[in-house]
Design an enzyme around this catalytic site. Sequence first.
Site, PDB file in Angstrom:
ATOM      1  N   ARG A 104      17.176 -36.742  14.338  1.00 24.77           N
ATOM      2  CA  ARG A 104      16.651 -35.669  15.189  1.00 24.77           C
ATOM      3  C   ARG A 104      17.097 -35.818  16.640  1.00 24.77           C
ATOM      4  O   ARG A 104      17.168 -34.837  17.374  1.00 24.77           O
ATOM      5  CB  ARG A 104      15.132 -35.578  15.047  1.00 24.77           C
ATOM      6  CG  ARG A 104      14.721 -35.007  13.682  1.00 24.77           C
ATOM      7  CD  ARG A 104      13.235 -35.104  13.421  1.00 24.77           C
ATOM      8  NE  ARG A 104      12.752 -36.463  13.341  1.00 24.77           N
ATOM      9  CZ  ARG A 104      12.740 -37.203  12.229  1.00 24.77           C
ATOM     10  NH1 ARG A 104      13.176 -36.702  11.104  1.00 24.77           N
ATOM     11  NH2 ARG A 104      12.287 -38.435  12.245  1.00 24.77           N
ATOM     12  N   GLU A 123       9.171 -52.841   9.787  1.00 22.91           N
ATOM     13  CA  GLU A 123       8.008 -53.473   9.157  1.00 22.91           C
ATOM     14  C   GLU A 123       8.272 -53.823   7.699  1.00 22.91           C
ATOM     15  O   GLU A 123       7.587 -54.633   7.111  1.00 22.91           O
ATOM     16  CB  GLU A 123       6.756 -52.596   9.279  1.00 22.91           C
ATOM     17  CG  GLU A 123       6.810 -51.304   8.509  1.00 22.91           C
ATOM     18  CD  GLU A 123       7.281 -50.102   9.303  1.00 22.91           C
ATOM     19  OE1 GLU A 123       7.096 -48.983   8.816  1.00 22.91           O
ATOM     20  OE2 GLU A 123       7.847 -50.269  10.404  1.00 22.91           O
TER      21      GLU A 123
END
Length: 191
Positions: free
Chosen positions: A79, A116
């Site tokens: 984006r 993560e």
Amino acid sequence: MTGAAPAAPVFFFGGALVDIADLVASKVLDVPDFPKPGIVFKDLMPLFADGQAFAAAIDAVIAEHGADSFDVVAGIEARGFVIAAAVAYATGKGVVPVRKAGKLPRATVSATYALEYGEATLEVHADAFIAGERVLVVDDVLATGGTAAATLGLVERAGGTVSGFSVLLELSFLEGRAKLAGRPVHALLTV
């Protein structure tokens, strides 16, 4: 007046002056459980789809930095490409894509960073920047800061000088700004 908060930036939207943070907030949709259960994804596509709102957001990014403060705009996949192209077009500057590994056809410089759930690698063409070229880096969201920190370092390793970093939305509760300590960071909306 000392101690007073600066006035919120306002831009024309629909024939009226609006606060840019309020405008961005009105165009963000929460998508629960995406991309996995427990995550609330902040979807900015309604902002991109509204021509006047998108133009106001791009104008706000440019107003924050000043068109003369950068030589080229780097957008982070994917984006960030949309934002970078619009900022570059509006200011007559070039665009440099910062891509996921394996997507660029020539020699690259890469940066790997922790997620993560594993690692990710970003790349930029080795010849993307002229030595010392001032680079405005843009993306849609600042979350944990890993992608942003990797990108800013990558721009510098490729010869550019980071003149600023802008996002449309900062998720402050994820503390991504802490990974960018000492860096110029700007968000149109912080939640």
